[in-house]
Scaffold this active site. Structure first.
Site, PDB file in Angstrom:
ATOM      1  N   CYS A   1       0.918  -1.333  -0.061  1.00  0.00           N
ATOM      2  CA  CYS A   1       0.068  -0.069   0.144  1.00  0.00           C
ATOM      3  C   CYS A   1       0.983   1.401  -0.095  1.00  0.00           C
ATOM      4  CB  CYS A   1      -0.991  -0.008   1.231  1.00  0.00           C
ATOM      5  SG  CYS A   1       0.036  -0.481   3.007  1.00  0.00           S
TER       6      CYS A   1
ATOM      7  N   HIS B   1      -2.893   6.385   4.800  1.00  0.00           N
ATOM      8  CA  HIS B   1      -1.246   6.718   4.730  1.00  0.00           C
ATOM      9  C   HIS B   1      -1.255   7.917   4.189  1.00  0.00           C
ATOM     10  CE1 HIS B   1      -1.375   3.238   6.316  1.00  0.00           C
ATOM     11  NE2 HIS B   1      -0.604   2.112   5.391  1.00  0.00           N
TER      12      HIS B   1
END
Lengths: 338, 338
Positions: B130, B243
């Protein structure tokens, strides 16, 4: 009997002021008298100091008569106004604000790094920015062995760095979010609980914020290294207390992690926290309330033959502000300069 | 009428699986049949998919007969066991785990970066890590104009990156701390609420954790740039979703922020979020649930003549995992490879 000193705290009711009071007691600072000063807004408040109950007085022109040492943590405009007056009255001011830090006549001091700079003071000594102090303590011992050429830093700064009220706001925001209610941001520019944002200090024309430029300019001054190249990204995170920093260092020649580790293990103000077996390294909750800067996960940077990565956490209210100021005062005493 | 496909989701009950289901509907993926597969532990669970109620079946040797596409998000060991069996049965597996990513026979694909790599597949296509996907999308458009020489990255990774249960645990920890009770860490190694810690994936001999090495090795593979130098510090922060990454880029020649901004404003999968006047840049709460990687505060690095700093936030469950996988499937369809 050793000498004792008449001390005034300017801005005793804030987060740093509270910590200053705690540290003066904890470190048995040789006080003969303690005066708490503040703007009219906070005057009249009572603060417990050991067995004494002290009343905060409004700062005014004659407040510094007979005072030896002023510990100022009431913000830049207050310091700008009163530190020169205190200096004229014969007191030495150790100032936590950014007002005088880059003034060439004002020493900017981290006792573990440039203690000798205090001798140059003309009545005012500046305490550096919190993020800068923590980084300075952690990397200067390496810089002494081999000059650092470049630093790339990314910070993880706690809510209390924006003041005690910001810290309370984050808790309220967290409770609101857990209750599935909207999180209000009044002190902070955006909700910080379960979120984060780039440090919201003023941006310069190049897109750096003030906090980042403090890391750049103050570190250069503290290290007496005007050519030291630094870039930083400063970020506010939903941590209550203690800042963390991811630091990438470049040297001219390789600096082995093992050598760095041995140097930092012996360096003042640092505690090595590295358990590679348990994947345990510095965390803000472990750094909170501690004097030392916790340093760990020292690595050879695999992207640069003479690069080194390290990680640190430190209590920005304590070592990043109040403790550093008290250490400067202790240094003045040790050098008979107070 | 255009073709439609028999799709199996392996690991439909996790955070990524849930997002995969949502995306298949949202993007009108041409499904003729949808099968939900899982280990025995999750088999029997019922999941709503539009107006249908689907029962999760235990994955077994004949599960892939007649299946065109497998979207796997059940972890490395499950993928390792079943993806080759699905391939033998004639299905193409797009695998979210790290099991096959560095296998030279398996394309590792970010559709905005290396869409042509899908043509090389032999039954398995790997979906990158990711954090790597988010960085790749943001910096590849610059790399195409002038090759990046070195990246220094620091990450701010949300709790949901460690799974849906970790996200719930952080909420429980936050509530405990607000109630002045101890915060329990059962899924996560340490309390994360109001705290943070270095990413706790396994450390290699050089002191890099797996997550950091994924950023290094996967980015090189995706960019077909084996010489690209990368160092990263990966940090888990108490954010629920999305994130963030502080990225420092080095080129051979200066890359002006204005040029970078113009390139990124037009680049696929990116949304520029930069309001210097309001000090408003990407935040995780704004990136959550969004397809785009939010990029902002693009700056000339003042520490390096050919350096550039940028900041990004992206939904690591969506673009960092499920969306990227669905985009790969869409790419296979567009290229008549499914």
């Amino acid at each position: 009997m050793s000498k004792s000193y008449r001390v005034a705290i300017l801005g005793a009711t804030g987060a740093v002021g509270t910590e200053l009071l705690a540290l003066l007691r904890e470190r048995n600072f040789p006080l003969s008298e303690l005066t708490l000063l503040a703007s009219e807004y906070s005057a009249g408040k009572e603060i417990q100091f050991g067995t004494d109950r002290l009343t905060v007085k409004t700062v005014q022109a004659d407040s510094f008569d007979g005072i030896d040492l002023v510990l100022a943590s009431a913000g830049g405009s207050v310091s700008k106004q009163w530190a020169p007056i205190a200096a004229k009255a014969g007191a030495v001011t150790i100032d936590n604000s950014s007002a005088f830090r880059m003034n060439p006549d004002v020493p900017l001091v981290v006792p573990e790094v440039n203690p000798e700079a205090v001798t140059q003071h003309q009545g005012i000594i500046a305490n550096p920015n919190c993020t800068t102090i923590l980084m300075s303590v952690a990397v200067f011992p390496l810089h002494q062995v081999q000059p650092i050429k470049r630093i790339v830093a990314a910070t993880y700064q706690s809510a209390s760095g924006a003041g005690a009220r910001a810290m309370e706001e984050v808790k309220h925001q967290a409770q609101a979010i857990l209750n599935q209610e909207p999180a209000k941001a009044e002190i902070l520019p955006y909700p910080l609980a379960f979120n984060l944002f780039l440090h919201n200090s003023a941006l310069n024309a190049q897109g750096y914020c003030e906090e980042e430029m403090k890391m750049v300019n103050e570190t250069r001054k503290i290290f007496s290294a005007p050519e030291l190249r630094i870039t930083a990204t400063c970020v506010r995170v939903p941590v209550l207390r203690a800042h963390s920093e991811a630091i990438n260092l470049e040297f001219d020649e390789p600096f082995s992690p093992e050598a760095a580790r041995q140097i930092l293990a012996k360096a003042p103000g640092i505690k090595l926290v590295e358990d590679f077996g348990k994947n345990y390294f510095p965390m803000p909750i472990d750094a909170s309330g501690k004097d030392e800067v916790l340093v760990g996960r020292i690595r050879q940077d695999i992207s640069h033959p003479a690069g080194l990565d390290l990680w640190l956490c430190g209590d920005q209210i304590r070592k990043g502000a109040a403790l550093n100021a008290v250490q400067i005062a202790e240094l003045l005493i040790a050098k008979n300069l107070l």
